[in-house]
Structures are given as C-alpha cells and as structure tokens.
Design an enzyme around this catalytic site. Structure first.
Site, PDB file in Angstrom:
ATOM      1  N   LYS A  40      40.965  47.175  43.672  1.00  0.00           N
ATOM      2  CA  LYS A  40      41.442  45.990  44.385  1.00  0.00           C
ATOM      3  C   LYS A  40      42.726  45.478  43.740  1.00  0.00           C
ATOM      4  O   LYS A  40      42.853  45.459  42.515  1.00  0.00           O
ATOM      5  CB  LYS A  40      40.350  44.917  44.359  1.00  0.00           C
ATOM      6  CG  LYS A  40      40.623  43.698  45.230  1.00  0.00           C
ATOM      7  CD  LYS A  40      39.426  42.749  45.193  1.00  0.00           C
ATOM      8  CE  LYS A  40      39.642  41.502  46.036  1.00  0.00           C
ATOM      9  NZ  LYS A  40      38.467  40.605  46.004  1.00  0.00           N
ATOM     10  N   SER A  66      36.740  39.025  50.306  1.00  0.00           N
ATOM     11  CA  SER A  66      38.141  39.394  50.224  1.00  0.00           C
ATOM     12  C   SER A  66      38.376  40.846  49.810  1.00  0.00           C
ATOM     13  O   SER A  66      39.501  41.342  49.874  1.00  0.00           O
ATOM     14  CB  SER A  66      38.837  38.476  49.212  1.00  0.00           C
ATOM     15  OG  SER A  66      38.294  38.650  47.909  1.00  0.00           O
ATOM     16  N   SER A 126      32.594  38.292  47.781  1.00  0.00           N
ATOM     17  CA  SER A 126      33.692  39.154  48.212  1.00  0.00           C
ATOM     18  C   SER A 126      33.452  40.635  48.004  1.00  0.00           C
ATOM     19  O   SER A 126      34.245  41.454  48.459  1.00  0.00           O
ATOM     20  CB  SER A 126      34.987  38.752  47.487  1.00  0.00           C
ATOM     21  OG  SER A 126      35.417  37.483  47.904  1.00  0.00           O
TER      22      SER A 126
END
Length: 567
Positions: free
Chosen positions: A135, A210, A234
């Site tokens: 990420k 996210s 997330s």
C-alpha cells in the site's frame, strides 16, 4: 448530504445512544430486516439459512507461497518465469482494475537473483519468489510513496518501512505500490488523488477502502500477497468486497515504523492473501518487536496452525465457543449479507463449535467515537505536510500563504474535512464534549469486548453491512461519482462493523464465506472473526479450517481465466 451537515451530524451522534440500524437508516443503506434470536441460546442449524452457491464446487484454496517455494526448490519453474507471468498478468488486468499507482522496475532483476541463489544451493527466505504489493502509505526506498495524495506526489523516502524491510529480508519481491484513499481516509478507494480502483468481481463497483488497491491486486492475482493498513477497517472491508482473506493484527503485533501516520493509536499494518495460510505466513514474516516502534512486541510461529485437510477430525473445532454479535445483524444490514453470515455460523457448528448470540451494548457508540478520535489524531499527524518539512511546496511571498496554499492544493476534500473535524474536536471549549467523551466511549468498547471474549473464544460478524458499492460514471464529464463518495455520513456508516475492533486494539480476520446477487458472477461476502489481544494463532487456526472445509464456493473473480491464475 453536504459535508458541512455530515460534519455537524457526526458530533451530534456522540451525545445520544443510537443502534446500528438507526445509523444505517439515516445513511440510506439497503432496506432493513430485523432478525430475532433468544439471548445466550445456541443457534441451531434449523434457524440458519444459506444462499445457494453461484459457483461450482471446487477444491479449497491452497497456499500460493508454499506452492511457489516447492516449485522453485524442485526446479519445476524459475523465479524469472514467475516474474514474467506476474508482469504479463499486470499488463492484462491493470487497464481495468487500476490497483497500482507505481510498479517496480527491478522485479525481473530480483527474480534472477533468487534463481542465482537456487543454482548455488543457497538458503532461501520463506518469501523467496513471492510477489508482494505494498500500500502506498507504507514507505519504500526504491519507489515513490505518495499516500495517495498530490502533496506527496514526488516523495521518495530514504528508507524502507520495517514491514517492507522484513519482506525483502525474507526474499519477497515488491511488485509495486497499491492505490488507496488519500492518507487512508475513505472506504472506497475513490478518494485517491491519482485514480479510481475497480473491483475485480465487477469493475463497475469499488473494491472497498482504504486498502482497496491491495485487496484488488490479490483478488486479480496481480500479486501473491499484499500489505495494507487498517485504522478502522481498511483491510477487512476491502477483503470482504474483493473475496480475499484480510488480517488486521493486534495493535503492536507489527511495527508501524514507516507507515504514514493517520491515527497513531489505531493504525496497524495488515495482510491480504488468497488463503488464510498465505496471510498467516506473511504476518509471521513482518511481525515482531522493532526497536524503532516501542509499541511492538515479539511474535510466535503461526505455521503450526495450517493443518492439511486430510488430517482434520470430523469435528476439528469441537469445544470452540463462538459468539455471534447480535447488533451486527440489526436493521439496515443487507438481508443477503445476514444470510451469508448465518450460513458461516452454521458451518462453524458443523465443525463442532458452540455458536451463541452475544450482545455488545456499546457497539453502536463506536462509530461516532472512532471518527472523532481518528480525525483528532489526523489533524495533528498531518500538520507535518506544510510544504516545508514534507510535501510539494507552492511559491508564496508570505510564510502563512506558503503553508495555506501548499496544503490547500495538496490535500483532497476528504482529508481537509477530517482535519477540520479533528481541529474542532480538540479546540478549547469542545475538548471535553467530544474528544474526552470519545475516549470514555473507547474504554467502554474495550470492556465490552473483554467481557464477551471472556465467555467466548472468538466473535463473528459481517465485515460490512452490504456488498461492494457502485461506481457511478458520468461519461459526458468523464467523472467517477461513487454511490457513497458524495454522502460522507453514508460512507462512514459502512465502517460500523469494523471500527470497534480498532478502538479495542484486537485482532480480526476476514475471509470469504458466500455470495450475494450482483455483478456478472455474484458479489463476495466476508465473515469477520474477532479474537482476544495477541491471539492471532487461534484466529488463523479457525479461519484455515473454515476455508478448507467450506464447500461449493470458488472465490476467483470472473475477470480471470484459469490460464491467467495458473502459476
């Protein structure tokens, strides 16, 4: 609902007690259905309903990491060949999915180095030849780390995050940096400053957020496993939306050094994989004490939890006490999602578990408390992005103008709103009414979970109240207008199943358990398993047995053909 009214309503929620159904109805989610159970009584099989499978029966998911390692050591294939396959799959799927913000230029070279070690009969790390997505709010020294924000568009850290360094030390190959909502603030990955990621199960829907890019990349088999971050769900909500396994470790299990801070008391680095075994292997690689993070601690070996399906007893989980959280099946939760979760409870009973209903009285308070605490911490953490210490600098004659213009042009609307919310909650005259009260609620949530876990080994719930949301595309204006993007309160309410776990600092595992209608082949639904602090071992054991014995489902998105996923 405007951002201003959502801002006001969020603070109002903390002053009164609402149940999740109220919050979800306020946010115009799917039509409600109330389910009634007798408190503290077993959920017998006759009470449970399951949806018919939309996929043909298939063999249980196998560990790609162990398969890759065996193939390399037996010289059936080479790491370079696997690298070519991975990059080709990226070229085929990335134009539709948009999982990655940047892709590494050294994948082939690193794969050839592994082949050289094999040729010289050198020892290989446990992740040798495994392709890992990271990420983009986790720092990498050899690739940009943008946090999904324009303010860090050209930022290249001089160091690797501890989790990334440990992946590399174990032989893992970083494929690239995955897309995310800006600084992790969002639940759809539509909040990225660079692109909108699509769900591999239906490219007209979001992958969640996210960490949507990391979840979509594993689902589309663009990488074997990936790293995400979880502040309020997330990792777990995207795992449910994309039909993969997602693990949020206990706070402190994995070092946060190198993770861009959103809410420091809630942030954790988590793992995605296509099987529980892969997720556990990745967790073992990155977990453990780090002198650069005083909140971290040592980690046991999880490999012993992954037994072969052939060695399981008829009731491999006999005696395990499972609590089904009553408040997560209330009004406003998609009835097909509820049916899938009850089906998962039924499967656990078949495995020997005793499943009872439990109530967490403080559950409904977690959502507003979470957003006040997270926004308050973010308003402090993001002050470093001012164009001087960090971030793209905008030319200005005055220092205040430089700060203001750099932040105004660098931050997106969601980040700005959360900074304002947090600053307001921490301001003089409002601290006691909002921030202090939210901290008191956090203590209630922790006590509530502790009491429930004293009576049960694990707790289960949906990972999200609905399947993946739609991405509404305005072709004329070439805009992506998400189903939830323009209604902040509705997006926040989608986190109601996950935020309490972060407030309590507990581990949670999400794995696919069924499908609901939608898309070309149905939409996956994930069950969330919550354990006691630092008891990831039990979650991985239960999750592994659950997935290995679940019959009639094939969690491979229709975007892929059999040839596309073969190693």
């Amino acid at each position: 609902m405007s951002q201003g009214s959502a801002f006001h309503h969020l603070f109002q929620m903390l002053s009164t007690v609402h149940n999740p159904g109220f919050l979800l109805r306020q946010c115009r989610l799917l039509p409600p259905k109330r389910l009634r159970f007798h408190s503290s009584t077993p959920l017998f099989l006759s009470q449970l309903q399951t949806l018919p499978s939309t996929e043909p029966p298939s063999s249980p998911p196998q560990s790609q990491i162990l398969t890759i390692r065996d193939n390399l050591l037996q010289r059936r294939t080479t790491a370079a060949e696997l690298a070519e396959l991975t990059l080709n799959r990226l070229r085929l799927t990335e134009p539709q999915i948009h999982s990655f913000i940047s892709v590494s230029e050294t994948v082939l070279r690193e794969a050839e180095e592994i082949d050289g070690k094999i040729a010289r009969n050198e020892d290989l790390g446990p992740l040798a030849g495994v392709f890992v997505g990271v990420k983009d709010n986790i720092c990498t020294s050899d690739m940009p780390s943008t946090g999904g924000s324009r303010i860090l568009e050209n930022y290249r850290p001089p160091f690797d995050a501890t989790a990334v360094k440990r992946v590399k030390d174990c032989g893992g190959i970083i494929v690239g940096k995955t897309n995310l909502d800006e600084f992790g603030m969002g639940s759809t990955t539509e909040g990225s400053a660079f692109q909108v990621t699509a769900n591999p199960w239906d490219v007209s829907r979001v992958p969640g957020g996210s960490s949507g890019g990391s979840a979509a990349a594993v689902s589309a088999r663009q990488c074997v496993v990936s790293l995400g971050s979880d502040t309020g769900g997330s990792v777990r909500q995207p795992a449910s939306f994309c039909g993969v396994v997602g693990l949020k470790p206990t706070y402190g299990r994995v070092s946060r050094f190198g993770l861009m801070a959103y809410a420091s008391s809630l942030d954790v680095i988590g793992c995605f994989g296509s099987s529980v075994a892969d997720t556990g292997i990745l967790l073992h690689a990155i977990a453990g004490h780090d002198r650069l993070d005083s909140t971290s601690r040592e980690v046991p070996n999880y490999a012993s939890q992954f037994m072969s399906i052939n060695s399981l007893e008829s009731k491999p989980l006999k005696g395990l006490r499972v609590g089904l959280i009553r408040e997560t099946l209330d009004d406003g939760v998609d009835k097909a999602v509820v049916s899938s979760i009850l089906g998962a409870a039924s499967h656990l009973q078949e495995l020997g578990c005793t499943v009872t209903e439990v109530s967490l009285p403080s559950f409904s308070l977690g959502l507003p408390a979470y957003y006040i605490l997270a926004s308050s911490e973010s308003s402090s953490n993001l002050s470093r992005y001012d164009g001087v210490r960090y971030g793209t600098q905008v030319a200005a004659d005055q220092l205040n103008s430089l700060y203001g213009d750099s932040r105004s042009k660098g931050f997106g609307p969601e980040v700005k709103m959360r900074i304002l919310m947090g600053t307001y909650a921490l301001s003089a005259g409002y601290y006691d009414a909002y921030y202090k009260r939210a901290q008191q609620v956090r203590t209630l949530v922790q006590k509530s979970f502790k009491a429930a876990l004293n009576e049960n080994d694990i707790l289960i719930s949906p990972a999200a109240p609905s399947p993946a949301y739609s991405i509404v595309i305005n072709q004329q204006l070439a805009l992506f207008i998400g189903e939830k993007k323009n209604d902040p309160l509705a997006m926040y309410a989608g986190d109601i199943m996950t935020v309490n776990v972060n407030l309590a600092g507990l581990p949670a595992l999400v794995l696919p358990c069924g499908f609901v209608e939608g898309g070309p082949a149905g939409l996956p639904v994930g069950v969330q398993m919550i354990g006691a602090a630092f008891d990831e071992e039990k979650l991985l054991k239960v999750g592994h047995i659950f997935e290995q014995t679940l019959q009639g489902y094939k969690f491979i998105p229709p975007l892929l053909s059999d040839d596309a996923i073969a190693c």
